[in-house]
Design a protein around this motif. Structure first.
Motif, PDB file in Angstrom:
ATOM      1  N   THR A  30       0.825  -1.208   0.000  1.00 14.96           N
ATOM      2  CA  THR A  30       0.000   0.000   0.000  1.00 14.96           C
ATOM      3  C   THR A  30       0.859   1.258   0.000  1.00 14.96           C
ATOM      4  N   ASN A  31       1.790   1.345   0.951  1.00 12.97           N
ATOM      5  CA  ASN A  31       2.681   2.498   1.055  1.00 12.97           C
ATOM      6  C   ASN A  31       4.118   2.012   1.165  1.00 12.97           C
ATOM      7  N   GLY A  56       4.384   1.449  -3.758  1.00  8.83           N
ATOM      8  CA  GLY A  56       3.088   1.134  -3.181  1.00  8.83           C
ATOM      9  C   GLY A  56       1.926   1.729  -3.950  1.00  8.83           C
ATOM     10  N   ALA A  57       0.751   1.125  -3.777  1.00  8.64           N
ATOM     11  CA  ALA A  57      -0.426   1.557  -4.529  1.00  8.64           C
ATOM     12  C   ALA A  57      -0.838   2.984  -4.181  1.00  8.64           C
ATOM     13  N   GLN A  58      -0.612   3.398  -2.928  1.00  7.90           N
ATOM     14  CA  GLN A  58      -1.006   4.745  -2.511  1.00  7.90           C
ATOM     15  C   GLN A  58       0.161   5.727  -2.499  1.00  7.90           C
ATOM     16  N   SER A  59       1.362   5.247  -2.146  1.00  9.24           N
ATOM     17  CA  SER A  59       2.539   6.127  -2.130  1.00  9.24           C
ATOM     18  C   SER A  59       3.801   5.282  -2.178  1.00  9.24           C
ATOM     19  N   PRO A  84       2.633   3.776  -9.074  1.00  8.78           N
ATOM     20  CA  PRO A  84       1.384   4.469  -9.401  1.00  8.78           C
ATOM     21  C   PRO A  84       1.311   5.881  -8.860  1.00  8.78           C
ATOM     22  N   ASN A  85       1.937   6.115  -7.691  1.00  4.57           N
ATOM     23  CA  ASN A  85       1.882   7.440  -7.061  1.00  4.57           C
ATOM     24  C   ASN A  85       3.254   7.864  -6.546  1.00  4.57           C
TER      25      ASN A  85
END
Length: 361
Positions: A30-31, A56-59, A84-85
């Motif tokens: 995720t992060n 990570g998908a969010q950061s 992604p981010n």
């Protein structure tokens, strides 16, 4: 098979083989940032598998992957270092010599994985690693969008066919870094241009591992066209000397609206324009081969080079001259002639070996 560059305390493999059905995953979830993956051999690495070190998908940023064989590298696999981010990661390939061409990738005779792996760890007398630029089936077909590809060679890197990075990878926004202990040659024996698309940048650094003044970046030849092209993004070149052969009309360093930087690898004398006594020379013919509506920087503000500037015809180009030493003109000659361009002088010591620095506008 070892740690980064084969250094550190991890035991090194002599030969390493990664099959096409092998997968290495160092993704953040995720992060967080993607991890570090090193595939190394003191002799030969044959890499056909897949590595993923995604952010990570969010950061988080993409990770770092090195696939290297100290003597020979056969790279024909995939690496996904996207985020992604966050910022995309870096892929480093590090053999002794690299050829970038349409020739077949470096393979041992009789070695045909995965069906025949008998010779996977046999000797190979080839001196060059060949990275094939073919679309879809070449060495770079598995690279993910936005990745930075870094190719390091202890000796030379030779680009002998066109290398359109977007075509070879099948994706956009890929940057390329070439580092060689000796020379980087682009289009010196056959027509060859390196082209980056989207946000992709180009960085070439010769004389890189020892900085002993023995490695040039050579672009084009008397009978061949060489080129570096981006889509309005930066081009940076560092070397003992940069030689842009002016003979062929098609030879170019073209960054569009991006900046172009030419730096000496050591604190040698730098000559610009018609002055030609220094070790690092950028003459008017070479300046004429550079296309940039950004800034063309010559020299390095961190190196105490003595720079001599004489008879520079800059026209509409924006020129920045930088050194931690002195910038000298010639009292008998105009140093720089401009039309609509700009001139920036950045010297830690003095500017002008006369009472004035002569500029015609």
């Amino acid at each position: 098979g070892g740690d980064l560059h084969g250094q550190g305390t991890v035991q090194n493999a002599f030969r390493t083989y990664v099959s096409a059905d092998s997968t290495v995953n160092a993704d953040a979830l995720t992060n967080g940032n993607g991890g570090k993956v090193v595939v190394w051999a003191d002799d030969v690495t044959r890499y056909y598998g897949s590595i993923s070190a995604r952010g990570g998908a969010q950061s988080g940023d993409g990770g770092f992957v090195e696939v290297s064989g100290e003597r020979l590298l056969d790279f024909h696999g995939k690496a996904d270092l996207s985020a992604p981010n966050g910022a995309n990661g870096t892929l480093l390939l590090d053999p002794a010599n690299i050829e970038i061409s349409t020739n077949a990738a470096a393979n041992q005779t009789g070695f045909a994985p995965p069906g025949d792996q008998t010779e996977a760890f046999g000797d190979d007398a080839a001196a060059n690693t060949v990275l094939n630029v073919a679309a879809g089936t070449g060495s770079f077909a598995g690279v993910a969008a936005g990745t930075t590809i870094e190719l390091q060679a202890t000796n030379d890197i030779n680009v002998i066919n066109d290398f359109n990075i977007a075509t070879s990878t099948g994706v956009a926004n890929v940057s390329l870094v070439l580092r060689a202990g000796n020379n980087i040659n682009v289009g010196t024996t056959a027509n060859a241009t390196i082209t980056a698309s989207g946000t992709g940048t180009l960085t070439l650094s010769a004389d890189d591992n020892t900085a002993n003044g023995a490695g040039n970046v050579n672009i084009g030849g008397a009978a061949t066209v060489g080129g570096l092209v981006t889509a309005n993004q930066a081009i940076s070149i560092t070397a003992a000397n940069v030689v842009i052969d002016p003979t062929q009309a098609g030879t170019t360093v073209n960054a569009g609206a991006g900046d172009v930087t030419l730096k000496p690898s050591t604190a040698v004398a730098v000559d610009v324009g018609t002055a030609a006594a220094g070790a690092f020379i950028v003459d008017n013919a070479e300046i004429g081969k550079i296309t940039s509506t950004g800034t063309i920087t010559i020299g390095d503000g961190a190196l105490a080079s003595t720079m001599v500037v004489q008879g520079v015809s800059a026209g509409a180009k924006n020129i920045s001259l930088a050194t931690a030493g002195t910038i000298n003109d010639n009292a008998a000659n105009t140093a720089v002639t401009l039309t609509t361009g700009t001139l920036t002088l950045d010297a830690a010591s003095t500017i002008g070996n006369t009472t004035t620095f002569n500029v015609d506008v």
